[in-house]
Design a protein around this motif. Sequence first.
Motif, short mmCIF file in Angstrom:
data_model
loop_
_atom_site.label_atom_id
_atom_site.label_comp_id
_atom_site.label_asym_id
_atom_site.label_seq_id
_atom_site.Cartn_x
_atom_site.Cartn_y
_atom_site.Cartn_z
N GLU A 1 52.68 35.57 57.47
CA GLU A 1 52.84 34.14 57.71
C GLU A 1 51.48 33.46 57.56
OE1 GLU A 1 53.58 32.96 61.85
OE2 GLU A 1 53.41 35.09 62.37
N TYR A 2 51.51 32.23 57.05
CA TYR A 2 50.30 31.44 56.89
C TYR A 2 50.05 30.69 58.19
CZ TYR A 2 49.99 32.36 51.89
OH TYR A 2 49.83 32.97 50.67
N VAL A 3 48.85 30.86 58.77
CA VAL A 3 48.56 30.26 60.07
C VAL A 3 47.55 29.12 59.97
CG1 VAL A 3 49.15 32.36 61.32
CG2 VAL A 3 46.79 32.00 60.58
N ASN A 4 46.82 29.01 58.85
CA ASN A 4 45.84 27.93 58.71
C ASN A 4 45.52 27.74 57.24
OD1 ASN A 4 43.94 25.98 59.52
ND2 ASN A 4 42.29 27.47 59.47
N GLU A 5 45.62 26.50 56.77
CA GLU A 5 45.32 26.19 55.37
C GLU A 5 43.92 25.59 55.28
OE1 GLU A 5 47.16 26.65 52.70
OE2 GLU A 5 49.18 27.06 53.46
N HIS A 6 43.14 26.06 54.31
CA HIS A 6 41.80 25.52 54.08
C HIS A 6 41.74 24.57 52.90
CE1 HIS A 6 40.08 28.16 57.08
NE2 HIS A 6 40.64 29.22 56.51
N GLY A 7 42.81 24.48 52.11
CA GLY A 7 42.84 23.55 50.99
C GLY A 7 42.63 24.22 49.65
N GLU A 8 42.47 23.39 48.62
CA GLU A 8 42.32 23.87 47.26
C GLU A 8 40.96 23.45 46.72
OE1 GLU A 8 45.30 22.07 48.10
OE2 GLU A 8 46.11 24.04 48.64
N PHE A 9 40.43 24.24 45.78
CA PHE A 9 39.06 24.06 45.32
C PHE A 9 38.99 24.22 43.80
CE2 PHE A 9 39.27 25.76 49.55
CZ PHE A 9 38.33 25.02 50.28
N ALA A 10 38.23 23.33 43.15
CA ALA A 10 38.09 23.40 41.70
C ALA A 10 37.34 24.65 41.27
CB ALA A 10 37.38 22.15 41.19
N ASP A 11 36.35 25.07 42.06
CA ASP A 11 35.63 26.31 41.79
C ASP A 11 35.62 27.14 43.07
OD1 ASP A 11 34.31 28.19 40.30
OD2 ASP A 11 32.50 27.02 39.98
N VAL A 12 35.11 28.33 43.00
CA VAL A 12 35.11 29.22 44.15
C VAL A 12 34.03 28.78 45.15
CG1 VAL A 12 34.82 31.60 44.93
CG2 VAL A 12 35.93 31.13 42.73
N PRO A 13 34.40 28.38 46.37
CA PRO A 13 33.41 27.95 47.36
C PRO A 13 32.79 29.15 48.08
CG PRO A 13 35.59 27.70 48.28
CD PRO A 13 35.78 28.25 46.88
N MET A 14 31.87 29.81 47.40
CA MET A 14 31.33 31.09 47.86
C MET A 14 30.77 31.00 49.28
SD MET A 14 30.77 34.23 46.69
CE MET A 14 29.90 35.68 47.27
N ASP A 15 29.95 29.99 49.55
CA ASP A 15 29.32 29.88 50.87
C ASP A 15 30.37 29.66 51.96
OD1 ASP A 15 26.84 30.25 49.74
OD2 ASP A 15 26.35 28.11 49.68
N PHE A 16 31.37 28.82 51.67
CA PHE A 16 32.43 28.54 52.63
C PHE A 16 33.23 29.81 52.95
CE2 PHE A 16 36.91 27.03 53.28
CZ PHE A 16 36.71 26.45 54.53
N ILE A 17 33.50 30.59 51.92
CA ILE A 17 34.23 31.85 52.11
C ILE A 17 33.43 32.82 52.97
CG2 ILE A 17 35.09 33.90 50.91
CD1 ILE A 17 35.82 32.00 48.57
N LEU A 18 32.16 33.00 52.64
CA LEU A 18 31.32 33.93 53.39
C LEU A 18 31.18 33.51 54.85
CD1 LEU A 18 28.45 34.82 50.89
CD2 LEU A 18 30.23 36.35 51.77
N GLU A 19 30.97 32.20 55.08
CA GLU A 19 30.85 31.71 56.45
C GLU A 19 32.12 31.98 57.25
OE1 GLU A 19 29.88 27.63 55.95
OE2 GLU A 19 27.86 28.03 55.19
N GLY A 20 33.26 31.78 56.61
CA GLY A 20 34.53 32.01 57.29
C GLY A 20 34.74 33.48 57.63
N ILE A 21 34.40 34.35 56.70
CA ILE A 21 34.56 35.79 56.93
C ILE A 21 33.58 36.29 57.98
CG2 ILE A 21 34.36 38.07 55.85
CD1 ILE A 21 35.48 36.78 53.29
N GLN A 22 32.35 35.81 57.93
CA GLN A 22 31.35 36.22 58.91
C GLN A 22 31.74 35.79 60.32
OE1 GLN A 22 27.83 34.46 57.21
NE2 GLN A 22 27.20 36.35 56.21
N SER A 23 32.29 34.58 60.45
CA SER A 23 32.67 34.10 61.78
C SER A 23 33.89 34.85 62.32
CB SER A 23 32.96 32.59 61.73
OG SER A 23 34.11 32.30 60.95
N ALA A 24 34.80 35.27 61.41
CA ALA A 24 36.00 35.98 61.85
C ALA A 24 35.74 37.45 62.14
CB ALA A 24 37.09 35.85 60.79
N TYR A 25 34.84 38.07 61.37
CA TYR A 25 34.60 39.51 61.48
C TYR A 25 33.09 39.79 61.54
CZ TYR A 25 39.08 38.86 59.06
OH TYR A 25 40.32 38.42 58.66
N PRO A 26 32.41 39.35 62.57
CA PRO A 26 30.94 39.54 62.62
C PRO A 26 30.54 41.01 62.60
CG PRO A 26 31.80 38.81 64.75
CD PRO A 26 32.90 38.64 63.76
#
Length: 225
Positions: free
Chosen positions: A178-203
């Motif tokens: 199940e989808y619990v949170n939407e972050h939206g759509e992006f024209a290119d890959v938001p590398m920094d946003f992805i890394l920040e999200g993963i680091q905060s979820a799984y330090p």
Amino acid sequence: MDSSFDQYLVATRFYDYDKPAVKAWADQVLEGVPGDPVEVAKALYLAARDDVSYNPYVFSDDPKTLSASHVLETRQSYCIPKAVLLGAAARYKGIPARLGLADVKNHLSSPRLIEWLRSDIFRMHGYIELYLNGQWVKATPAFNARLCRLMKVEPLAFDGVNDSIFQEYTDDGAQHMEYVNEHGEFADVPMDFILEGIQSAYPHLFDSDNQPRSVSGNMESELLK
């Protein structure tokens, strides 16, 4: 199609369909496929889904690992790069594509993967949106058919018309995702946003210098045990 779609058609360092390997792969997949954009999208989706094995353990903070060409080189990756591969090939064939990101709850996974993440919430799950017949349609080529069989779920289909984002139930009727949170759509890959999200979820997956800890694994092998 007006100029506002140009950002969803260009080659980038991630959607690198300007690389010969990406062009060759897409051209080979589409041999004998009618030129209708929906048929093109369906064929590319199946190839992106099944030509590359799903393996979340190969996650890296190296930007090249999120590029379409790298996915084709390694033939194993996770949801975001596999979505980018589909998007790059679609862009190469003139179909606008953009990346979607969301957090999902997996109800079926390997015990080792859950142990590794220390969570059943998968942060920054990636899918692709393709612009077909005047509308954006979601497609998720993450889970290859062999892995789905091992997980006892039907491989996720895509008809080019309806959103295709998850196998809601396993073969025995249990809830799968199940989808619990939407972050939206992006024209290119938001590398920094992805890394920040993963680091905060799984330090715990990162060392004191915020570098990903090395880990080896293969979900298909784990599910066969």
